[in-house]
Scaffold this motif. Structure first.
Motif, PDB file in Angstrom:
ATOM      1  N   LEU A 183     -12.511 -71.111 -55.589  1.00 48.97           N
ATOM      2  CA  LEU A 183     -11.740 -72.247 -56.089  1.00 48.97           C
ATOM      3  C   LEU A 183     -10.756 -71.912 -57.209  1.00 48.97           C
ATOM      4  N   CYS A 184     -11.079 -70.919 -58.051  1.00 50.07           N
ATOM      5  CA  CYS A 184     -10.229 -70.669 -59.224  1.00 50.07           C
ATOM      6  C   CYS A 184      -9.164 -69.585 -59.018  1.00 50.07           C
ATOM      7  N   LEU A 185      -9.524 -68.516 -58.300  1.00 46.52           N
ATOM      8  CA  LEU A 185      -8.555 -67.425 -58.104  1.00 46.52           C
ATOM      9  C   LEU A 185      -7.533 -67.682 -56.987  1.00 46.52           C
ATOM     10  N   PRO A 186      -7.953 -68.211 -55.812  1.00 47.37           N
ATOM     11  CA  PRO A 186      -6.971 -68.424 -54.737  1.00 47.37           C
ATOM     12  C   PRO A 186      -5.740 -69.240 -55.133  1.00 47.37           C
ATOM     13  N   PRO A 187      -5.888 -70.310 -55.957  1.00 48.82           N
ATOM     14  CA  PRO A 187      -4.681 -71.066 -56.327  1.00 48.82           C
ATOM     15  C   PRO A 187      -3.604 -70.214 -56.992  1.00 48.82           C
ATOM     16  N   LEU A 188      -4.006 -69.162 -57.721  1.00 47.85           N
ATOM     17  CA  LEU A 188      -3.014 -68.262 -58.338  1.00 47.85           C
ATOM     18  C   LEU A 188      -2.206 -67.572 -57.244  1.00 47.85           C
ATOM     19  N   PHE A 189      -2.918 -67.160 -56.215  1.00 47.54           N
ATOM     20  CA  PHE A 189      -2.333 -66.493 -55.058  1.00 47.54           C
ATOM     21  C   PHE A 189      -1.409 -67.460 -54.308  1.00 47.54           C
ATOM     22  N   PHE A 190      -1.852 -68.724 -54.167  1.00 48.66           N
ATOM     23  CA  PHE A 190      -1.036 -69.727 -53.488  1.00 48.66           C
ATOM     24  C   PHE A 190       0.204 -70.091 -54.304  1.00 48.66           C
ATOM     25  N   GLN A 191       0.077 -70.016 -55.630  1.00 48.79           N
ATOM     26  CA  GLN A 191       1.234 -70.290 -56.493  1.00 48.79           C
ATOM     27  C   GLN A 191       2.370 -69.326 -56.157  1.00 48.79           C
ATOM     28  N   ILE A 192       2.014 -68.047 -55.960  1.00 40.98           N
ATOM     29  CA  ILE A 192       3.027 -67.023 -55.680  1.00 40.98           C
ATOM     30  C   ILE A 192       3.573 -67.168 -54.260  1.00 40.98           C
ATOM     31  N   THR A 193       2.657 -67.288 -53.265  1.00 42.32           N
ATOM     32  CA  THR A 193       3.122 -67.256 -51.872  1.00 42.32           C
ATOM     33  C   THR A 193       3.677 -68.590 -51.388  1.00 42.32           C
ATOM     34  N   GLU A 194       3.129 -69.712 -51.881  1.00 38.82           N
ATOM     35  CA  GLU A 194       3.552 -71.021 -51.370  1.00 38.82           C
ATOM     36  C   GLU A 194       4.432 -71.785 -52.350  1.00 38.82           C
ATOM     37  N   GLY A 195       4.414 -71.354 -53.617  1.00 35.32           N
ATOM     38  CA  GLY A 195       5.181 -72.071 -54.636  1.00 35.32           C
ATOM     39  C   GLY A 195       4.538 -73.397 -55.032  1.00 35.32           C
ATOM     40  N   TRP A 196       3.218 -73.529 -54.784  1.00 38.42           N
ATOM     41  CA  TRP A 196       2.514 -74.738 -55.197  1.00 38.42           C
ATOM     42  C   TRP A 196       2.155 -74.645 -56.671  1.00 38.42           C
ATOM     43  N   ASP A 216      -2.132 -82.184 -45.423  1.00 33.49           N
ATOM     44  CA  ASP A 216      -0.916 -82.411 -46.225  1.00 33.49           C
ATOM     45  C   ASP A 216      -0.445 -81.105 -46.869  1.00 33.49           C
ATOM     46  N   TYR A 217      -1.368 -80.215 -47.171  1.00 31.83           N
ATOM     47  CA  TYR A 217      -1.015 -78.857 -47.612  1.00 31.83           C
ATOM     48  C   TYR A 217      -1.643 -77.885 -46.624  1.00 31.83           C
ATOM     49  N   VAL A 218      -0.815 -77.015 -46.042  1.00 31.59           N
ATOM     50  CA  VAL A 218      -1.323 -75.988 -45.137  1.00 31.59           C
ATOM     51  C   VAL A 218      -0.585 -74.698 -45.447  1.00 31.59           C
ATOM     52  N   VAL A 219      -1.299 -73.573 -45.409  1.00 31.81           N
ATOM     53  CA  VAL A 219      -0.656 -72.294 -45.746  1.00 31.81           C
ATOM     54  C   VAL A 219       0.296 -71.834 -44.642  1.00 31.81           C
ATOM     55  N   GLY A 220       1.335 -71.121 -45.062  1.00 32.48           N
ATOM     56  CA  GLY A 220       2.250 -70.461 -44.126  1.00 32.48           C
ATOM     57  C   GLY A 220       3.074 -71.396 -43.287  1.00 32.48           C
ATOM     58  N   LYS A 221       3.332 -72.626 -43.784  1.00 31.58           N
ATOM     59  CA  LYS A 221       4.005 -73.616 -42.959  1.00 31.58           C
ATOM     60  C   LYS A 221       5.434 -73.924 -43.396  1.00 31.58           C
ATOM     61  N   GLN A 222       5.869 -73.402 -44.550  1.00 33.21           N
ATOM     62  CA  GLN A 222       7.185 -73.804 -45.041  1.00 33.21           C
ATOM     63  C   GLN A 222       8.274 -72.972 -44.378  1.00 33.21           C
ATOM     64  N   PRO A 223       9.214 -73.644 -43.695  1.00 32.75           N
ATOM     65  CA  PRO A 223      10.207 -72.906 -42.893  1.00 32.75           C
ATOM     66  C   PRO A 223      11.107 -71.988 -43.718  1.00 32.75           C
ATOM     67  N   ASP A 224      11.289 -72.296 -45.021  1.00 35.72           N
ATOM     68  CA  ASP A 224      12.250 -71.512 -45.803  1.00 35.72           C
ATOM     69  C   ASP A 224      11.612 -70.389 -46.616  1.00 35.72           C
ATOM     70  N   ARG A 225      10.306 -70.152 -46.468  1.00 34.84           N
ATOM     71  CA  ARG A 225       9.656 -69.090 -47.237  1.00 34.84           C
ATOM     72  C   ARG A 225       9.338 -67.892 -46.352  1.00 34.84           C
ATOM     73  N   ASN A 226       9.441 -66.712 -46.941  1.00 38.24           N
ATOM     74  CA  ASN A 226       9.084 -65.501 -46.195  1.00 38.24           C
ATOM     75  C   ASN A 226       7.659 -65.104 -46.548  1.00 38.24           C
ATOM     76  N   TYR A 227       6.773 -65.178 -45.581  1.00 40.11           N
ATOM     77  CA  TYR A 227       5.384 -64.796 -45.806  1.00 40.11           C
ATOM     78  C   TYR A 227       5.169 -63.383 -45.289  1.00 40.11           C
ATOM     79  N   PHE A 228       4.224 -62.642 -45.937  1.00 35.69           N
ATOM     80  CA  PHE A 228       3.930 -61.316 -45.404  1.00 35.69           C
ATOM     81  C   PHE A 228       3.065 -61.475 -44.154  1.00 35.69           C
ATOM     82  N   SER A 229       3.189 -60.527 -43.221  1.00 34.06           N
ATOM     83  CA  SER A 229       2.419 -60.621 -41.975  1.00 34.06           C
ATOM     84  C   SER A 229       0.935 -60.584 -42.346  1.00 34.06           C
TER      85      SER A 229
END
Length: 252
Positions: A183-196, A216-229
């Motif tokens: 619960l505490c560490l993943p949000p840091l990771f999501f901040q970087i990759t998803e901009g949340w 309402d929030y799902v990972v890897g779904k934003q059309p304008d972001r580049n995600y790593f494979s």
């Protein structure tokens, strides 16, 4: 011998589980991909027609366009930008695998869903056998984690600590590490990759791991972001272990 056969069973279960997900992902991909491509082409054509005629459209035609556009977006087709998105499919392998995982774990975000009759019927049977398999799998992973718990308890007992205190400490240790890791560490990771924001990350983690899965929030779904494979595959693995951790917490 019991230990050995237990390990073999666990190995077979883990392998079987992942094979089940991989086969499911492949079938969903095969069933859904073509229909999706047609949908994307239709959306691109609709946009073209609109851009050519939008000065001369009647109110009724405008309303129809809005209706079609809303439908396209609900189906995961975003007619935004010049390049039509017909190349990158919502049903590529990592998305299909992620989808299969959200089906058997009953998270069910609803952002990706089968739209062909074949895909829908297959989904029913896939879930019918996949959900019990997922429960057995999580139970087994939870058991493995609780063995670690027992080892820790044994070690503390040998050091001369009282049983009740040990029980309390192992529970506390599991709660603390779990909350940190899931619960505490993943949000840091999501901040970087998803901009949340951090709070959005915590919200997403909780809604996912509790299997509420609003979508309402799902990972890897934003059309304008580049995600790593493999980004979504990593998230899927995090979800699996998170679900196992929660199952174990209830056990403890």
């Amino acid at each position: 011998k019991a230990m050995c056969s237990g390990k073999l069973q666990t190995g077979l279960l883990v392998a079987g589980y992942f094979v089940y997900l991989l086969v499911g992902a492949t079938v969903f991909q095969a069933l859904e991909r073509t229909a999706e491509k047609q949908e994307k082409m239709a959306a691109a054509q609709m946009k073209e027609a609109f851009l050519q005629n939008f000065t001369r459209l009647t109110v009724a035609e405008m309303e129809q366009f809005m209706k079609n556009l809303t439908e396209a977006i609900q189906n995961g087709v975003y007619p935004v930008g010049n390049k039509s998105q017909t190349e990158d499919s919502n049903w590529d392998f990592s998305n299909s695998f992620f989808f299969a995982g959200t089906v058997v774990s009953t998270i069910g975000y609803g952002t990706l869903r089968p739209k062909t009759a074949g895909g829908q019927i297959f989904c029913v049977f896939f879930a019918l056998f996949g959900i019990p398999l997922n429960i057995v799998f999580l139970h087994r992973v939870g058991k493995m984690l609780s063995l670690l718990c027992k080892k820790l308890g044994k070690f503390l007992h040998e050091k001369g600590m009282r049983k009740k205190k040990i029980k309390f400490l192992t529970l506390l240790f599991f709660l603390a590490t779990g909350i940190l890791v899931f619960l505490c560490l993943p949000p840091l990771f999501f901040q970087i990759t998803e901009g949340w924001s951090y709070s959005e990350g915590i919200y997403f983690a909780f809604i996912t791991l509790s299997t509420i899965g609003f979508g309402d929030y799902v990972v890897g779904k934003q059309p304008d972001r580049n995600y790593f494979s493999y980004y979504r595959t990593l998230v899927a693995i995090w979800i699996l272990f998170g679900l196992a951790w929660i199952a174990l917490l209830f056990n403890l």
